[in-house]
Motif scaffolding. Structure first.
Motif, PDB file in Angstrom:
ATOM      1  N   GLY A 408       0.818  -1.235   0.085  1.00  0.00           N
ATOM      2  CA  GLY A 408      -0.214   0.764  -0.086  1.00  0.00           C
ATOM      3  C   GLY A 408       0.500   1.484  -0.133  1.00  0.00           C
ATOM      4  N   ALA A 409       1.898   1.253   0.365  1.00  0.00           N
ATOM      5  CA  ALA A 409       2.920   2.729   0.021  1.00  0.00           C
ATOM      6  C   ALA A 409       3.489   2.483  -1.087  1.00  0.00           C
ATOM      7  N   ALA A 410       3.953   3.888  -1.548  1.00  0.00           N
ATOM      8  CA  ALA A 410       4.266   4.485  -2.871  1.00  0.00           C
ATOM      9  C   ALA A 410       6.071   4.677  -2.201  1.00  0.00           C
ATOM     10  N   GLN A 411       6.635   4.692  -3.205  1.00  0.00           N
ATOM     11  CA  GLN A 411       7.777   5.392  -3.657  1.00  0.00           C
ATOM     12  C   GLN A 411       8.400   6.495  -4.658  1.00  0.00           C
ATOM     13  N   ARG A 412       8.524   7.508  -4.378  1.00  0.00           N
ATOM     14  CA  ARG A 412       8.172   8.504  -5.554  1.00  0.00           C
ATOM     15  C   ARG A 412      10.228   9.081  -5.458  1.00  0.00           C
ATOM     16  N   TRP A 418      15.825   6.960  -9.497  1.00  0.00           N
ATOM     17  CA  TRP A 418      15.450   5.013 -10.194  1.00  0.00           C
ATOM     18  C   TRP A 418      16.399   4.375 -11.080  1.00  0.00           C
ATOM     19  N   LEU A 419      17.130   5.068 -11.737  1.00  0.00           N
ATOM     20  CA  LEU A 419      18.403   4.496 -12.817  1.00  0.00           C
ATOM     21  C   LEU A 419      19.264   4.188 -11.509  1.00  0.00           C
ATOM     22  N   VAL A 461       2.269  -4.354  -8.911  1.00  0.00           N
ATOM     23  CA  VAL A 461       3.185  -3.021  -8.725  1.00  0.00           C
ATOM     24  C   VAL A 461       3.537  -2.180  -9.614  1.00  0.00           C
ATOM     25  N   LEU A 462       2.245  -0.721  -8.924  1.00  0.00           N
ATOM     26  CA  LEU A 462       1.972  -0.470 -10.097  1.00  0.00           C
ATOM     27  C   LEU A 462       3.222   1.074 -10.361  1.00  0.00           C
ATOM     28  N   ILE A 463       3.463   1.730 -12.139  1.00  0.00           N
ATOM     29  CA  ILE A 463       3.892   3.090 -11.750  1.00  0.00           C
ATOM     30  C   ILE A 463       3.019   3.583 -12.337  1.00  0.00           C
ATOM     31  N   ASP A 464       3.918   5.409 -11.481  1.00  0.00           N
ATOM     32  CA  ASP A 464       2.531   6.095 -12.241  1.00  0.00           C
ATOM     33  C   ASP A 464       4.407   7.215 -12.575  1.00  0.00           C
ATOM     34  N   SER A 465       3.349   8.011 -13.151  1.00  0.00           N
ATOM     35  CA  SER A 465       4.674   9.456 -13.557  1.00  0.00           C
ATOM     36  C   SER A 465       3.787  10.934 -12.760  1.00  0.00           C
ATOM     37  N   GLY A 466       4.552  11.514 -13.278  1.00  0.00           N
ATOM     38  CA  GLY A 466       3.421  12.773 -12.515  1.00  0.00           C
ATOM     39  C   GLY A 466       4.523  14.364 -12.594  1.00  0.00           C
ATOM     40  N   ARG A 467       4.321  15.376 -12.465  1.00  0.00           N
ATOM     41  CA  ARG A 467       5.831  16.147 -12.315  1.00  0.00           C
ATOM     42  C   ARG A 467       4.912  17.079 -11.256  1.00  0.00           C
ATOM     43  N   TYR A 473       8.871  12.861 -12.482  1.00  0.00           N
ATOM     44  CA  TYR A 473       9.015  12.193 -11.593  1.00  0.00           C
ATOM     45  C   TYR A 473       8.366  10.283 -11.728  1.00  0.00           C
ATOM     46  N   LEU A 474       8.843   9.334 -10.856  1.00  0.00           N
ATOM     47  CA  LEU A 474       9.196   7.898 -11.595  1.00  0.00           C
ATOM     48  C   LEU A 474       7.802   8.155  -9.940  1.00  0.00           C
ATOM     49  N   GLU A 475       6.607   7.326  -9.887  1.00  0.00           N
ATOM     50  CA  GLU A 475       6.151   6.663  -8.692  1.00  0.00           C
ATOM     51  C   GLU A 475       5.930   4.963  -8.183  1.00  0.00           C
ATOM     52  N   MET A 476       6.609   4.559  -8.039  1.00  0.00           N
ATOM     53  CA  MET A 476       6.268   3.173  -7.498  1.00  0.00           C
ATOM     54  C   MET A 476       5.256   2.962  -6.418  1.00  0.00           C
ATOM     55  N   THR A 477       4.269   2.170  -6.615  1.00  0.00           N
ATOM     56  CA  THR A 477       3.247   1.564  -5.754  1.00  0.00           C
ATOM     57  C   THR A 477       3.361   0.490  -5.435  1.00  0.00           C
ATOM     58  N   ARG A 478       3.097  -0.412  -4.248  1.00  0.00           N
ATOM     59  CA  ARG A 478       2.758  -1.808  -4.009  1.00  0.00           C
ATOM     60  C   ARG A 478       1.834  -1.960  -3.337  1.00  0.00           C
TER      61      ARG A 478
END
Length: 491
Positions: A408-412, A418-419, A461-467, A473-478
């Motif tokens: 349930g947590a996200a990492q941005r 990320w690379l 694993v959900l990958i999202d992007s935004g500004r 940024y890229l955001e990874m959510t489990r």
């Protein structure tokens, strides 16, 4: 011949043509000729070997006692007819399968008498379609189908499955679902990929499936070397079958994705400076091979793996195909019977699958038969996701990192951060070198993750992007819990 003789000849040809043929244009401006009362249309500029309109016009004039005319008179008459046809209503032409009136669809049997199959939720029958409802276009790839047998009580499906070497009942129901999908002009269907050990009859099984739709002249072919030749082959037929694939280039993979779900090709018309030729296509495909290596995620969502097994008893080619040819009218009849039941069945459309139309068809097939086709389709997609992950080191590394994130947590982070994070995780303490093809910049990583989004989402694993004001940024959510594997629980 003097000039005074040319005008009467041109007028005779024009009057005869307008009395015996109907002329119309398609959306791309191509003018077609259709003999009165017959559903087959031919482009008037065609010089093809399947019979051009110019040839049928010359034959008609000669047989009806008007004589033989020179090329100049024919050209002038056809020029005038083409100009007049450009003012007529637009009507599409179809290869093999076409939509009709009142929710019906048509299947071209490729016969000279124009007899076709009209498929409707209330039943199917043989008829010559009204030329204003359906216009067939035929090419060298349009083979003739036998007249299907009515009231088979499903016997033909059993005959087909006995001839093929499908490994499981789930594979069999997916193959039948694909065949029913091929009878619908508006349903994008995933491409069956016939796999199995050497000697499992992958090529033979592929031919059998293709020939139910394309006739006994339908066959498999090697993958073309370039996209242009592939599109030319696709545009000339209905089912495109590629045999013995051992490698899938990125260009071929992208082309297959476009063919399955639909695309348009535009190129410059020959001998012109500004005119273009448009080719719209969406066709069923079929592939065979033992292994094609790494499968890209976007293509994996458009594939339908069908596994075959080695037969216990070997038969000669002549014996096998003689039995198949004898059974084909019954097989086609049973498939049409089942297609009618499926179209009449009511079922909800799954909203979580990429090929939603095919998933809905699987649900309708389940409602009509109780086979569990939708669950089998979900299981096949799950297996393909495993194949994608096993062949992609970046996806494996992302999943390893996701295991360190709380549910349930996200990492941005930025793509560059990320690379560095994923590269360190892959290299480990022993600092092993990064593999060939590993992203070299944050932008490349971002693009790769976008392509992997559906595959990673299937593993929670959900990958999202935004500004933000600070940048992109890229955001990874489990996810809280992994998606349910319904198909695997059922079998």
């Amino acid at each position: 011949m003097v000039d005074d003789d040319k005008s009467p000849a041109r007028e005779v040809i024009t009057d005869y043509a307008q009395a015996h043929f109907r002329y119309f244009r398609t959306a791309d401006g191509t003018v077609y000729a259709q003999k009165n009362g017959h559903p087959v249309a031919r482009p008037i500029r065609s010089q093809g070997t399947t019979g051009s309109h110019r040839q049928e016009l010359m034959v008609g004039l000669f047989r009806d006692g008007h004589g033989v005319f020179n090329g100049t008179a024919l050209k002038e008459a056809l020029d005038l007819i083409e100009a007049l046809a450009l003012t007529e209503d637009v009507q599409p032409v179809h290869i093999r399968v076409a939509p009709g009136f009142d929710g019906a669809t048509w299947l071209d049997l490729g016969r000279n008498d124009g007899q076709s199959v009209r498929i409707h939720p209330s039943g199917w029958d043989l008829a010559v379609p009204d030329p204003r409802e359906v216009c067939w276009r035929r090419t060298q790839l349009t083979g003739e189908l036998p007249l299907p047998v009515k009231d088979t009580d499903g016997k033909g499906i059993d005959l087909l499955l006995r001839l093929c070497n499908f490994a499981t009942a789930q594979t069999e129901c997916l193959a039948v679902a694909w065949l029913i999908g091929c009878l619908g002009p508006s349903v994008p269907v995933p491409a069956p990929f016939l796999t199995g050990p050497q000697g499992a009859g992958k090529s033979t099984g592929g031919r059998m499936l293709v020939r139910i739709i394309e006739g006994m002249s339908g066959d498999l072919r090697r993958a073309p070397k370039d996209e242009e030749n592939l599109i030319a082959a696709v545009a000339a037929g209905w089912v495109t079958a590629l045999d013995n694939l051992s490698h899938m280039t990125p260009d071929l993979s992208d082309a297959m994705c476009c063919i399955v779900t639909g695309a348009e090709n535009v190129k410059r018309a020959l001998y012109t400076d500004g005119d273009v030729v448009r080719a719209r296509y969406r066709r069923p495909m079929l592939l065979t091979g033992i292994d094609v290596g790494v499968i890209r995620p976007d293509l994996a969502e458009r594939l339908l793996p069908l596994r075959l097994e080695r037969p216990r008893v070997r038969r000669t080619e002549a014996e096998l195909w003689a039995e198949y040819a004898e059974a084909l009218p019954v097989v086609l009849g049973s498939l049409l019977d089942l297609a009618v039941k499926v179209r009449a069945a009511q079922a909800e459309t799954p909203t979580d699958l990429r090929m939603a139309d095919f998933a809905h068809l699987c649900a309708q097939l389940d409602a009509a038969t109780g086979w569990g086709t939708l669950a089998a389709y979900r299981a096949s997609l799950d297996d393909l996701n495993d194949d994608v992950i096993e062949g992609d080191l970046l996806a494996q590394t992302v999943l390893r990192h996701a295991d360190t994130i709380e549910a349930g947590a996200a990492q941005r982070m930025t793509s560059t951060e990320w690379l560095h994070c994923l590269s360190r995780l892959y290299s480990g303490d022993d600092l092993r070198p990064l593999p060939k093809g590993w992203p070299t910049t944050g932008k490349v990583l971002s693009d790769r993750l976008k392509r992997l989004q559906p595959t990673l989402a299937a593993r929670g694993v959900l990958i999202d992007s935004g500004r933000t004001s600070e940048g992109r940024y890229l955001e990874m959510t489990r996810a809280q819990a992994p998606p349910p594997h319904e198909a695997k629980r059922m079998f």
